[in-house]
Design an enzyme around this catalytic site. Structure first.
Site, PDB file in Angstrom:
ATOM      1  N   GLU A 172     -16.842 -71.818 -38.136  1.00 14.74           N
ATOM      2  CA  GLU A 172     -17.213 -73.240 -38.124  1.00 14.74           C
ATOM      3  C   GLU A 172     -16.439 -74.033 -37.075  1.00 14.74           C
ATOM      4  O   GLU A 172     -15.519 -73.526 -36.441  1.00 14.74           O
ATOM      5  CB  GLU A 172     -16.978 -73.839 -39.519  1.00 14.74           C
ATOM      6  CG  GLU A 172     -18.103 -73.524 -40.513  1.00 14.74           C
ATOM      7  CD  GLU A 172     -19.337 -74.410 -40.295  1.00 14.74           C
ATOM      8  OE1 GLU A 172     -19.328 -75.231 -39.364  1.00 14.74           O
ATOM      9  OE2 GLU A 172     -20.303 -74.242 -41.070  1.00 14.74           O
ATOM     10  N   VAL A 210     -34.811 -85.088 -40.464  1.00 18.69           N
ATOM     11  CA  VAL A 210     -34.547 -84.035 -39.496  1.00 18.69           C
ATOM     12  C   VAL A 210     -33.039 -83.835 -39.480  1.00 18.69           C
ATOM     13  O   VAL A 210     -32.299 -84.737 -39.078  1.00 18.69           O
ATOM     14  CB  VAL A 210     -35.035 -84.421 -38.085  1.00 18.69           C
ATOM     15  CG1 VAL A 210     -34.901 -83.227 -37.144  1.00 18.69           C
ATOM     16  CG2 VAL A 210     -36.477 -84.917 -38.120  1.00 18.69           C
ATOM     17  N   TYR A 224     -28.527 -77.908 -39.872  1.00 19.87           N
ATOM     18  CA  TYR A 224     -27.780 -77.127 -40.851  1.00 19.87           C
ATOM     19  C   TYR A 224     -27.632 -75.714 -40.317  1.00 19.87           C
ATOM     20  O   TYR A 224     -28.486 -75.227 -39.588  1.00 19.87           O
ATOM     21  CB  TYR A 224     -28.526 -77.095 -42.195  1.00 19.87           C
ATOM     22  CG  TYR A 224     -28.982 -78.447 -42.676  1.00 19.87           C
ATOM     23  CD1 TYR A 224     -28.064 -79.355 -43.197  1.00 19.87           C
ATOM     24  CD2 TYR A 224     -30.317 -78.834 -42.567  1.00 19.87           C
ATOM     25  CE1 TYR A 224     -28.473 -80.605 -43.623  1.00 19.87           C
ATOM     26  CE2 TYR A 224     -30.732 -80.093 -42.994  1.00 19.87           C
ATOM     27  CZ  TYR A 224     -29.811 -80.974 -43.515  1.00 19.87           C
ATOM     28  OH  TYR A 224     -30.216 -82.213 -43.928  1.00 19.87           O
TER      29      TYR A 224
END
Ligand SMILES: [Zn+2]
Lengths: 477, 75
Positions: free
Chosen positions: A276, A164, A167
């Site tokens: 980001e 798991v 992303y």
């Protein structure tokens, strides 16, 4: 922790005064972005609430949850602590649960809430979910807090090797997704094997889960450690799962939304840019693509996403303490003098370590050890060492240590040309960097410090803090 | 129709506001994978006002770097 669901957690936040309902009409862009930004900016990531946005233009009846774990007050609620709990105490509580390991219990149920509604034909994510552009120049509408479930194609029945991971995912076509999976991540190993075998890897993407599930998805666990078992151990109760409609994948039974599909093997498609966590945009790359075959949801699902961009953001809160705790335990394996690790800044590009000096200049050895841990190899660019009695989460104390302990000619070390972190905007070429060590600890024998007497800290004063805070609360009424 | 990012004729409408309000439409370019909503700010959806740094008019898809290379097939 309730039914280990997002809804259960939102109820806890609401009781603690950490959830607000935004009911005025908003347009998806740029208003959801601005609300997310504002929620985490209140008191610099400390006290802002989670926000349920309930009236979105064009998406009437659909809801977005944002900033669910964006602030330390919300993190304290997750840990079952008072929302005012100081960060250092949250760190120790977190580390204690983290040390609980991977022996938690798993439980499977059928007819799970996450499958109350099933869409298997004409999937159009733009109409099913209240999507929005997180940052202005992102290449599309992103899932920034998705748990992505895959299994090892060589051992599809091995639950411990089921991964798991978190992303970044760009919604592209109505039923296609672009996804960045790093080759060295566990999911990347599954994908490489599947592509070597020439098969399509099944995948499930879970949106809107309990924050502990998100924590585990974003944590760097070992390849054969189950994120779900870790989550169960951390929560102290079984992790309740169900099987996906189309396959053998396990998803949290109380997830709000589950997307099921397959990776398109051996093809790459443009994805990005995306704002980001270092506060810079990553460029466009050709990346993996997922084609969906089912979307299942709870009734009236909540679409949860996080704002990420210029720090502080929920991304920092989400990964901050698990990065810190991981490094703390790795250092303490051989260096029990280490008292606490603060790796909150840009996933640990800057780290503050509190340690006692076993002997003169020992702190510099601790710094080098930190720089050579798996995470520190690419991160840990700026390492600040402080004494064991300095709280590394209290930047006032850290600044005091820098001001009064650092002898620039002796205590500042630059190591040039080391591995760096490609997302660090000043890593040039991307992936190459250097290390800066600042030793702000007090010299220990055989090194001799100047003969001065420092004013004692007064640990007994802490008990009086509570008294004063209570008096202050009464005075405000 | 024309994509606002790569300026080629590869975009099409993929969605309308699902509540029937006609508040906006969503467009998708199947060449550069850019997605936009008709109600967004001009700096996002007007090619003349977009930051040129983010435009992809002069970029061939084949020239965009690959993040994870395709591995060789097992024999
Ligand atoms: Zn385009």
């Amino acid at each position: 922790m309730g039914e280990n669901s997002l809804r259960g957690f939102l109820e806890k936040l609401e009781k603690a005064g950490q959830l607000v309902h935004y009911t005025d009409e908003v347009i998806p862009e740029p208003e959801i972005r601005r609300i997310g930004r504002a929620a985490v900016d209140i008191a610099a990531g400390n006290t802002g609430p989670a926000v349920l946005i309930e009236n979105i233009k064009g998406y009437k009846g659909k809801r977005v949850a944002i900033n669910v774990l964006g602030t330390w007050a919300n993190n304290a609620v997750m840990l079952g602590m008072d929302k005012d709990t100081p960060l250092k105490e949250q760190f120790y509580a977190f580390a204690e649960r983290w040390a609980g390991g991977s022996d938690g219990e798993l439980k499977w149920i059928e007819n799970a809430p996450c499958q109350e509604v099933k869409v298997t034909k004409d999937i159009n994510l733009y109409e099913l979910l209240p999507l929005f552009r997180v940052n202005k120049y992102d290449g599309g509408f992103y899932f920034s807090k998705a748990s992505v479930v895959t299994r090892d194609p060589e051992e599809p029945d091995n639950v411990d090797k089921q991964n798991v991971g978190m992303y970044r995912i760009q919604v592209q076509g109505p039923d296609t997704l672009g996804i960045q999976v790093l080759p060295f991540h566990d999911g990347g190993i599954h994908l490489r094997k599947a592509e070597e075998m020439g098969v399509a890897l099944p995948v499930a993407i879970c949106l809107g889960v309990h924050p502990v599930n998100s924590l585990m998805a974003s944590a760097p666990l070992n390849f054969d450690q189950s994120e779900y078992k870790y989550a169960a151990a951390f929560m102290g109760e079984p992790q309740v799962l169900t099987k996906t409609l189309s396959g053998n994948l396990d998803v949290p039974a109380y997830a709000e939304i589950v997307l099921e599909g397959e990776f398109v093997p051996r093809e790459r498609y443009p994805e990005g840019p995306f704002g980001e966590f270092p506060g810079s945009y990553s460029g466009s790359r050709r990346q993996f693509r997922i084609k969906l075959n089912a979307v299942t949801t709870r009734k009236n699902p909540i679409f949860e996403n996080l704002y990420v961009g210029r720090p502080w953001t929920e991304h920092d809160t989400l990964i901050g303490l698990n990065t810190s705790a991981t490094l703390y335990f790795q250092l303490r394996e051989t260096m029990p003098e280490v008292k606490a690790v603060n790796a909150l800044y840009q996933h640990g590009l800057t780290i503050i370590v509190a340690t006692d000096n076993r002997f003169g200049c020992y702190a510099k050895t601790v710094a080098m050890r930190l720089a050579s841990t798996p995470h520190g190899t690419n991160y840990a660019k700026n390492i600040i060492m402080v004494d064991g009695d300095v709280d590394p989460f209290n930047l006032v104390q850290v600044m005091w240590a820098l001001s009064t302990r650092v002898r620039p000619q002796k205590d500042v070390i630059v190591i040039p040309n080391t591995p760096g972190m490609p997302l660090d905007p000043c890593s040039e070429p991307p992936g190459i960097g250097g290390k800066l060590i600042i030793d702000a600890t007090t010299p220990a024998p055989p090194e001799i410090a100047r003969d001065v007497r420092m004013v004692d800290s007064i640990p007994e004063a802490e008990a009086y803090q509570k008294i004063l805070i209570d008096l202050q609360k009464k005075a405000a009424k | 129709m024309k994509c606002v990012r790569c300026l080629t004729d590869n975009a099409s409408k993929v969605a309308e506001a699902p509540d029937g309000s006609k508040a906006w439409e969503v467009y998708f370019c199947n060449r550069c994978d850019f997605v936009w909503r008709s109600s967004e700010e001009p700096e996002v959806i007007d090619p003349d006002k977009r930051d040129p740094w983010f435009q992809m008019a002069d970029v061939e898809v084949e020239d965009i770097p690959v993040f994870s290379p395709v591995p060789p097939l097992r024999k």
